[in-house]
Write an enzyme that holds these catalytic residues in place. Structure first.
Site, mmCIF file in Angstrom:
data_model
loop_
_atom_site.group_PDB
_atom_site.id
_atom_site.type_symbol
_atom_site.label_atom_id
_atom_site.label_comp_id
_atom_site.label_asym_id
_atom_site.label_seq_id
_atom_site.Cartn_x
_atom_site.Cartn_y
_atom_site.Cartn_z
ATOM 1 N N ARG A 10 -5.753 -8.982 4.852
ATOM 2 C CA ARG A 10 -5.594 -7.963 5.900
ATOM 3 C C ARG A 10 -5.510 -6.550 5.297
ATOM 4 O O ARG A 10 -6.235 -5.648 5.702
ATOM 5 C CB ARG A 10 -4.320 -8.222 6.733
ATOM 6 C CG ARG A 10 -4.306 -9.456 7.586
ATOM 7 C CD ARG A 10 -5.460 -9.557 8.574
ATOM 8 N NE ARG A 10 -5.517 -8.492 9.562
ATOM 9 C CZ ARG A 10 -6.664 -7.970 10.025
ATOM 10 N NH1 ARG A 10 -7.836 -8.396 9.579
ATOM 11 N NH2 ARG A 10 -6.644 -7.032 10.938
ATOM 12 N N ILE A 11 -4.605 -6.376 4.340
ATOM 13 C CA ILE A 11 -4.403 -5.026 3.795
ATOM 14 C C ILE A 11 -5.584 -4.612 2.920
ATOM 15 O O ILE A 11 -6.073 -3.487 3.021
ATOM 16 C CB ILE A 11 -3.065 -4.923 3.028
ATOM 17 C CG1 ILE A 11 -1.882 -5.230 3.968
ATOM 18 C CG2 ILE A 11 -2.897 -3.540 2.392
ATOM 19 C CD1 ILE A 11 -1.765 -4.355 5.212
ATOM 20 N N ARG A 68 -10.299 -15.012 -11.014
ATOM 21 C CA ARG A 68 -8.929 -15.426 -10.700
ATOM 22 C C ARG A 68 -7.869 -14.697 -11.502
ATOM 23 O O ARG A 68 -6.814 -14.353 -10.987
ATOM 24 C CB ARG A 68 -8.763 -16.927 -10.949
ATOM 25 C CG ARG A 68 -9.132 -17.729 -9.727
ATOM 26 C CD ARG A 68 -8.855 -19.202 -9.927
ATOM 27 N NE ARG A 68 -9.427 -19.917 -8.794
ATOM 28 C CZ ARG A 68 -8.763 -20.796 -8.067
ATOM 29 N NH1 ARG A 68 -7.524 -21.109 -8.353
ATOM 30 N NH2 ARG A 68 -9.345 -21.392 -7.048
ATOM 31 N N SER A 109 7.068 -1.710 1.707
ATOM 32 C CA SER A 109 6.526 -2.547 2.783
ATOM 33 C C SER A 109 6.201 -1.683 3.987
ATOM 34 O O SER A 109 6.630 -0.530 4.073
ATOM 35 C CB SER A 109 7.552 -3.608 3.195
ATOM 36 O OG SER A 109 8.593 -2.998 3.945
ATOM 37 N N CYS A 110 5.462 -2.239 4.934
ATOM 38 C CA CYS A 110 5.104 -1.498 6.147
ATOM 39 C C CYS A 110 6.365 -1.093 6.905
ATOM 40 O O CYS A 110 6.454 0.010 7.440
ATOM 41 C CB CYS A 110 4.187 -2.334 7.041
ATOM 42 S SG CYS A 110 4.804 -3.990 7.397
ATOM 43 N N THR A 111 7.363 -1.981 6.913
ATOM 44 C CA THR A 111 8.598 -1.699 7.654
ATOM 45 C C THR A 111 9.418 -0.604 6.969
ATOM 46 O O THR A 111 9.971 0.279 7.630
ATOM 47 C CB THR A 111 9.426 -2.988 7.829
ATOM 48 O OG1 THR A 111 8.603 -3.970 8.472
ATOM 49 C CG2 THR A 111 10.663 -2.750 8.672
ATOM 50 N N THR A 140 14.318 -9.658 6.112
ATOM 51 C CA THR A 140 13.458 -8.596 5.596
ATOM 52 C C THR A 140 14.273 -7.744 4.636
ATOM 53 O O THR A 140 15.446 -7.481 4.882
ATOM 54 C CB THR A 140 12.884 -7.689 6.713
ATOM 55 O OG1 THR A 140 12.242 -6.557 6.100
ATOM 56 C CG2 THR A 140 13.939 -7.180 7.670
ATOM 57 N N ASP A 184 -12.137 -10.773 -5.264
ATOM 58 C CA ASP A 184 -11.479 -11.869 -4.553
ATOM 59 C C ASP A 184 -12.136 -13.173 -4.961
ATOM 60 O O ASP A 184 -13.307 -13.398 -4.665
ATOM 61 C CB ASP A 184 -11.553 -11.678 -3.034
ATOM 62 C CG ASP A 184 -10.534 -12.555 -2.311
ATOM 63 O OD1 ASP A 184 -10.464 -13.772 -2.622
ATOM 64 O OD2 ASP A 184 -9.805 -12.039 -1.451
#
EC number: 1.2.1.12
Length: 338
Positions: free
Chosen positions: A15-16, A84, A155-157, A215, A37
């Protein structure tokens, strides 16, 4: 003469990783040169980038697979690796100065340092880190020194909470506080009940439940704002929405203030030093109104409440995917100037 663009590589196209790529490709000061990846083919990478259930279809460039090792965004080639072991990724050959480490696996300093062996100059971890210095743009990025090669974008939060907590603490002083984030589903959750040994509740069906979770976001604020160390902690409720989350910060204030005075202070900061990071709204908004919002934290003036002039609950929204990915790139740009 235009400055040379900052060249970025991305490790981990989740996602990010994908959204950082979208942010980079829409900016003029940065350039995407490589993606690594090991778990997806170049063709599948193209598909995953192009179609997004939350943020919609990519419409800015035509996207083509040139060959196994190259993607074309319009005319612009981006090198693709499927390696990897981070130390084997030839970032230097691809010209990547900064690497965004967004696999979620290599979050400590030692593991992230493997990227330097392949020629990367700096690594930004897109997650909290137990030992890499954490930076929240708008809060403490000015403390970055150019000799730091591995940093965390927190983190996003934490990116939502820290700007709000900073304003409140600077203006009124925080005695102590508790945070709750009502948080959208993320990739670690399960579509149906499944095994999750480390977090039993987290193994329950994501789209059916409100799931209490831990969290570290509130405690991490104490790392980026040392004056708040030990004064904040928090928890999370995972809810069945796919993106956008909301922080509820309930604090005791040192200095008495009416709710209107608090609103005024936040509004001032959102139009001043914290413009583009902290937002302010008096509209009757709901979560989907913030999909694609690139600010870290948007204060909802109508949603908060005060019990007394020293005890308040403040509410702030964030697109936990897009806002956060935007900050990763902002941090890189800041680091490149240091």
């Amino acid at each position: 003469m235009a400055d040379k663009k900052i060249r970025i590589g991305i490790n981990g196209f989740g996602r990010i990783g994908r959204l950082v790529a979208r942010v980079v490709l829409q900016r003029d000061d940065v350039e995407l040169v490589a993606v690594n990846d090991p778990f997806i083919t170049t063709e599948y990478m193209t598909y995953m980038f192009k179609y997004d259930s939350v943020h919609g279809q990519w419409k800015h460039h035509e996207l083509k697979v040139k060959d196994d090792k190259t993607l074309l965004f319009g005319e612009k080639p981006v090198t693709v690796f499927g390696i990897r072991n981070p130390e084997d990724i030839p970032w230097g050959e691809a010209g990547a100065d900064f690497v965004v480490e967004s696999t979620g696996v290599f979050t400590d300093k030692d593991k992230a340092a493997a990227h330097l062996k392949g020629g990367a100059k700096k690594v930004v971890i897109s997650a909290p880190s137990k030992d890499a210095p954490m930076f929240v743009v708008g809060v403490n990025e000015h403390e970055y020194k150019s000799d730091l090669d591995i940093v965390s974008n927190a983190s996003c939060t934490t990116n939502c909470l820290a700007p709000l907590a900073k304003v409140i603490n600077d203006r009124f002083g925080i005695v102590e506080g508790l945070m709750t984030t009502v948080h959208s589903i993320t990739a670690t959750q399960k579509t149906v009940d499944g095994p999750s040994m480390k977090d039993w509740r987290g193994g329950r069906a994501a789209s059916f439940n409100i799931i209490p979770s831990s969290t570290g976001a509130a405690k991490a604020v104490g790392k980026v704002l040392p004056s708040l160390n030990g004064k904040l902690t928090g928890m999370s409720f995972r809810v069945p929405t796919v993106d956008v989350s909301v922080v509820d910060l309930t604090v005791r204030l040192e200095k008495a203030a009416t709710y209107d005075e608090i609103k005024k202070a936040i509004k001032e900061e959102s139009e001043g030093k914290m413009k583009g990071i902290l937002g302010y709204t008096e509209d009757d908004v709901v979560s989907t109104d913030f999909v694609g919002d690139n600010r870290s934290s948007i204060f909802d003036a109508k949603a908060g409440i005060a019990l007394s002039d020293k005890f308040v609950k403040l509410v702030s929204w964030y697109d936990n995917e897009w806002g956060y990915s935007s900050r990763v790139v902002d941090l890189i740009v800041h680091m490149s100037k240091a």
